[in-house]
Design a protein around this motif. Structure first.
Motif, PDB file in Angstrom:
ATOM      1  N   LEU A 185       0.817  -1.214   0.000  1.00 20.77           N
ATOM      2  CA  LEU A 185       0.000   0.000   0.000  1.00 20.77           C
ATOM      3  C   LEU A 185       0.851   1.265   0.000  1.00 20.77           C
ATOM      4  CD1 LEU A 185      -2.976  -0.876   2.346  1.00 20.77           C
ATOM      5  CD2 LEU A 185      -2.940  -0.710  -0.123  1.00 20.77           C
ATOM      6  N   MET A 186       1.987   1.238   0.640  1.00 18.12           N
ATOM      7  CA  MET A 186       2.848   2.422   0.657  1.00 18.12           C
ATOM      8  C   MET A 186       3.466   2.676  -0.722  1.00 18.12           C
ATOM      9  SD  MET A 186       2.402   3.805   3.474  1.00 18.12           S
ATOM     10  CE  MET A 186       3.631   5.078   3.421  1.00 18.12           C
ATOM     11  N   VAL A 187       3.673   1.633  -1.491  1.00 19.83           N
ATOM     12  CA  VAL A 187       4.192   1.805  -2.844  1.00 19.83           C
ATOM     13  C   VAL A 187       3.102   2.342  -3.761  1.00 19.83           C
ATOM     14  CG1 VAL A 187       5.045   0.522  -4.842  1.00 19.83           C
ATOM     15  CG2 VAL A 187       6.003   0.079  -2.593  1.00 19.83           C
ATOM     16  N   LEU A 188       1.872   1.885  -3.586  1.00 15.31           N
ATOM     17  CA  LEU A 188       0.783   2.292  -4.465  1.00 15.31           C
ATOM     18  C   LEU A 188       0.112   3.595  -4.042  1.00 15.31           C
ATOM     19  CD1 LEU A 188      -0.847  -1.185  -5.046  1.00 15.31           C
ATOM     20  CD2 LEU A 188       0.605   0.096  -6.611  1.00 15.31           C
ATOM     21  N   PHE A 189       0.341   4.044  -2.825  1.00 14.47           N
ATOM     22  CA  PHE A 189      -0.321   5.260  -2.337  1.00 14.47           C
ATOM     23  C   PHE A 189       0.037   6.501  -3.157  1.00 14.47           C
ATOM     24  CE2 PHE A 189      -0.487   8.961   0.501  1.00 14.47           C
ATOM     25  CZ  PHE A 189      -1.852   8.989   0.723  1.00 14.47           C
ATOM     26  N   PRO A 190       1.329   6.761  -3.476  1.00 10.02           N
ATOM     27  CA  PRO A 190       1.609   7.972  -4.266  1.00 10.02           C
ATOM     28  C   PRO A 190       0.957   7.954  -5.643  1.00 10.02           C
ATOM     29  CG  PRO A 190       3.614   7.140  -3.276  1.00 10.02           C
ATOM     30  CD  PRO A 190       2.558   6.118  -3.030  1.00 10.02           C
ATOM     31  N   SER A 191       0.917   6.792  -6.279  1.00  8.69           N
ATOM     32  CA  SER A 191       0.277   6.741  -7.595  1.00  8.69           C
ATOM     33  C   SER A 191      -1.230   6.948  -7.476  1.00  8.69           C
ATOM     34  CB  SER A 191       0.606   5.431  -8.301  1.00  8.69           C
ATOM     35  OG  SER A 191       0.177   4.349  -7.522  1.00  8.69           O
ATOM     36  N   ALA A 192      -1.836   6.396  -6.435  1.00 11.55           N
ATOM     37  CA  ALA A 192      -3.268   6.607  -6.232  1.00 11.55           C
ATOM     38  C   ALA A 192      -3.562   8.072  -5.924  1.00 11.55           C
ATOM     39  CB  ALA A 192      -3.777   5.716  -5.105  1.00 11.55           C
ATOM     40  N   VAL A 237      -6.910   8.070 -21.054  1.00 13.73           N
ATOM     41  CA  VAL A 237      -5.623   7.728 -20.436  1.00 13.73           C
ATOM     42  C   VAL A 237      -5.758   7.651 -18.922  1.00 13.73           C
ATOM     43  CG1 VAL A 237      -3.276   8.589 -20.018  1.00 13.73           C
ATOM     44  CG2 VAL A 237      -4.220   8.605 -22.330  1.00 13.73           C
ATOM     45  N   LEU A 238      -6.456   8.590 -18.341  1.00 10.60           N
ATOM     46  CA  LEU A 238      -6.666   8.568 -16.893  1.00 10.60           C
ATOM     47  C   LEU A 238      -7.457   7.333 -16.470  1.00 10.60           C
ATOM     48  CD1 LEU A 238      -6.144  10.138 -14.279  1.00 10.60           C
ATOM     49  CD2 LEU A 238      -8.299  11.310 -14.664  1.00 10.60           C
ATOM     50  N   ASN A 239      -8.456   6.968 -17.243  1.00 15.80           N
ATOM     51  CA  ASN A 239      -9.230   5.761 -16.924  1.00 15.80           C
ATOM     52  C   ASN A 239      -8.391   4.499 -17.074  1.00 15.80           C
ATOM     53  OD1 ASN A 239     -11.640   6.954 -16.166  1.00 15.80           O
ATOM     54  ND2 ASN A 239     -12.356   7.098 -18.265  1.00 15.80           N
ATOM     55  N   ILE A 240      -7.510   4.448 -18.065  1.00 17.72           N
ATOM     56  CA  ILE A 240      -6.624   3.290 -18.222  1.00 17.72           C
ATOM     57  C   ILE A 240      -5.670   3.188 -17.036  1.00 17.72           C
ATOM     58  CG2 ILE A 240      -4.692   2.386 -19.599  1.00 17.72           C
ATOM     59  CD1 ILE A 240      -6.216   3.353 -22.081  1.00 17.72           C
ATOM     60  N   LEU A 241      -5.153   4.320 -16.578  1.00 15.60           N
ATOM     61  CA  LEU A 241      -4.260   4.305 -15.413  1.00 15.60           C
ATOM     62  C   LEU A 241      -4.994   3.829 -14.160  1.00 15.60           C
ATOM     63  CD1 LEU A 241      -2.226   7.571 -16.007  1.00 15.60           C
ATOM     64  CD2 LEU A 241      -1.444   5.209 -16.261  1.00 15.60           C
ATOM     65  N   TRP A 242      -6.255   4.249 -13.992  1.00 17.28           N
ATOM     66  CA  TRP A 242      -7.053   3.769 -12.859  1.00 17.28           C
ATOM     67  C   TRP A 242      -7.271   2.268 -12.946  1.00 17.28           C
ATOM     68  CZ3 TRP A 242      -7.594   5.572  -8.318  1.00 17.28           C
ATOM     69  CH2 TRP A 242      -7.721   6.926  -8.061  1.00 17.28           C
ATOM     70  N   LEU A 265      -5.805  10.514  -8.210  1.00 13.11           N
ATOM     71  CA  LEU A 265      -6.929  11.230  -7.612  1.00 13.11           C
ATOM     72  C   LEU A 265      -6.825  12.728  -7.889  1.00 13.11           C
ATOM     73  CD1 LEU A 265      -9.466  10.980  -5.871  1.00 13.11           C
ATOM     74  CD2 LEU A 265      -8.016  11.265  -3.880  1.00 13.11           C
ATOM     75  N   THR A 266      -5.629  13.270  -7.794  1.00 16.03           N
ATOM     76  CA  THR A 266      -5.421  14.692  -8.096  1.00 16.03           C
ATOM     77  C   THR A 266      -5.729  14.982  -9.559  1.00 16.03           C
ATOM     78  OG1 THR A 266      -3.697  14.772  -6.393  1.00 16.03           O
ATOM     79  CG2 THR A 266      -3.750  16.569  -7.985  1.00 16.03           C
ATOM     80  N   LEU A 267      -5.243  14.137 -10.447  1.00 14.52           N
ATOM     81  CA  LEU A 267      -5.533  14.325 -11.872  1.00 14.52           C
ATOM     82  C   LEU A 267      -7.029  14.205 -12.159  1.00 14.52           C
ATOM     83  CD1 LEU A 267      -2.580  12.370 -13.510  1.00 14.52           C
ATOM     84  CD2 LEU A 267      -2.913  14.842 -13.445  1.00 14.52           C
ATOM     85  N   GLU A 268      -7.690  13.308 -11.454  1.00 19.55           N
ATOM     86  CA  GLU A 268      -9.137  13.152 -11.632  1.00 19.55           C
ATOM     87  C   GLU A 268      -9.875  14.416 -11.182  1.00 19.55           C
ATOM     88  OE1 GLU A 268     -12.307  11.120 -13.043  1.00 19.55           O
ATOM     89  OE2 GLU A 268     -10.395  10.084 -12.835  1.00 19.55           O
ATOM     90  N   ILE A 269      -9.447  15.011 -10.090  1.00 19.77           N
ATOM     91  CA  ILE A 269     -10.070  16.253  -9.611  1.00 19.77           C
ATOM     92  C   ILE A 269      -9.826  17.388 -10.595  1.00 19.77           C
ATOM     93  CG2 ILE A 269      -9.938  18.032  -7.805  1.00 19.77           C
ATOM     94  CD1 ILE A 269      -9.473  15.711  -5.809  1.00 19.77           C
ATOM     95  N   VAL A 270      -8.606  17.490 -11.128  1.00 16.06           N
ATOM     96  CA  VAL A 270      -8.289  18.534 -12.105  1.00 16.06           C
ATOM     97  C   VAL A 270      -9.105  18.339 -13.377  1.00 16.06           C
ATOM     98  CG1 VAL A 270      -6.448  19.413 -13.601  1.00 16.06           C
ATOM     99  CG2 VAL A 270      -5.992  19.006 -11.187  1.00 16.06           C
ATOM    100  N   LEU A 271      -9.178  17.105 -13.866  1.00 17.86           N
ATOM    101  CA  LEU A 271      -9.937  16.838 -15.077  1.00 17.86           C
ATOM    102  C   LEU A 271     -11.433  17.067 -14.852  1.00 17.86           C
ATOM    103  CD1 LEU A 271      -9.612  15.853 -18.023  1.00 17.86           C
ATOM    104  CD2 LEU A 271     -10.102  13.565 -17.177  1.00 17.86           C
TER     105      LEU A 271
END
Length: 124
Positions: free
Chosen positions: A9-16, A46-51, A20-26
């Motif tokens: 979870l600590m490895v995946l937290f920054p990417s999540a 692209v954002l949906n593929i990353l999610w 989330l930030t990109l989703e809010i901006v978009l």
């Protein structure tokens, strides 16, 4: 004794957090400028593929839910740990598949909105 595997979870937290930030901006951009462009539809895709990639990584990682979680739930529901492990796995897969389905639908709607905008421009 933590409930989740700290390393995974600590490895995946920054990417999540980044997603989330990109989703809010978009989402803010979509709210301010409701006209869909090709760049907006592609960035939404692209954002949906990353999610979806993040969700798949979380689902395929066996360290996210530790085995003692099944034992503690087995005590609560008075079942065997094997039954609870199966139910937890099915629940996680169900949530994952629902998340993937919603991201696919969101991408499809984005390109549908783009096509609608192009048709509106054609008839102006």
């Amino acid at each position: 004794m933590s409930l989740f595997g700290n390393v995974s979870l600590m490895v995946l937290f920054p990417s999540a957090l980044l997603l989330l930030t990109l989703e809010i901006v978009l989402g803010s951009y979509k709210a301010l400028y409701p006209k869909w462009t090709t760049k907006l539809a592609i960035s939404n895709l692209v954002l949906n593929i990353l999610w979806m990639l993040l969700i798949v990584i979380l689902l395929l990682n066996p360290n996210v839910i530790q085995p003692y979680l099944a034992e503690s739930l087995a005590k609560v529901f008075q079942k065997s740990p094997e039954d609870i492990t199966t139910q937890v796995s099915l629940l996680i897969m169900g949530v994952g598949l629902a998340s993937i389905a919603t991201t696919i639908i969101d991408s499809f709607i984005g390109f549908k909105n783009l096509r609608t905008e192009k048709i509106k421009q054609f008839f102006k």
